[in-house]
Scaffold this active site. Structure first.
Site, PDB file in Angstrom:
ATOM      1  N   CYS A 226      -6.065  -6.202 -27.626  1.00  0.00           N
ATOM      2  CA  CYS A 226      -4.848  -6.907 -28.037  1.00  0.00           C
ATOM      3  C   CYS A 226      -4.623  -6.801 -29.544  1.00  0.00           C
ATOM      4  O   CYS A 226      -5.420  -7.314 -30.331  1.00  0.00           O
ATOM      5  CB  CYS A 226      -4.979  -8.362 -27.612  1.00  0.00           C
TER       6      CYS A 226
ATOM      7  N   CYS B 235      -4.372 -10.096 -31.470  1.00  0.00           N
ATOM      8  CA  CYS B 235      -5.701 -10.719 -31.546  1.00  0.00           C
ATOM      9  C   CYS B 235      -6.491 -10.131 -32.720  1.00  0.00           C
ATOM     10  O   CYS B 235      -7.112 -10.850 -33.500  1.00  0.00           O
ATOM     11  CB  CYS B 235      -6.491 -10.484 -30.257  1.00  0.00           C
TER      12      CYS B 235
END
Length: 137
Positions: free
Chosen positions: A57, A60
């Site tokens: 991600c 993230c």
């Protein structure tokens, strides 16, 4: 702000093991570890911030250094990180549908939640919890 709703299958897996820690962030890599950290924090009366992330991600990865920085700035709080792919049952039980998702727990109970890599909102929520936990001591 950004968040990931599912794994991008086109990404290379060569770097799938991203270190989501730094500063004063603790990796939760098992249910036992989760239970232990929650129990310790409850016993010490500390607020917990949990970052549910995924190595694939982008948002993230972007928020990791900021999250680590906050963990150093607010040492009175407990900062945890959980890789949703490593602990899917825990992630599911916490109702995580996108990454990153941050949970704010006090006395083992959900106090607040933030979905997405929104730095200003994350810091605002952490500051409020840090101030409230400081006042209650």
């Amino acid at each position: 702000m950004g968040n990931c709703l599912g794994r991008n299958r086109d990404e290379d897996d060569f770097d799938s093991k991203v270190n989501f820690t730094g500063g004063n962030v603790h990796i939760v890599d098992s249910i036992e570890s989760w239970d232990e950290k929650i129990s310790e924090a409850k016993k010490e009366g500390k607020v917990i911030i949990v970052n549910f992330s995924a190595s694939w991600c982008g948002p993230c990865r972007m928020i990791i250094p900021f999250y680590a920085e906050l963990s150093l700035k607010y040492p009175q709080l407990v900062f945890l990180t959980v890789d949703v792919d490593e602990l899917p049952d825990l992630s599911s039980s916490m109702d995580v549908h996108a990454t990153p998702t941050f949970f704010f727990l006090q006395d083992g109970n959900h106090k607040d939640k933030l979905v997405g890599a929104n730095k200003p909102e994350l810091e605002k929520k952490i500051l409020a919890l840090a101030e409230s936990s400081h006042c209650s001591k």
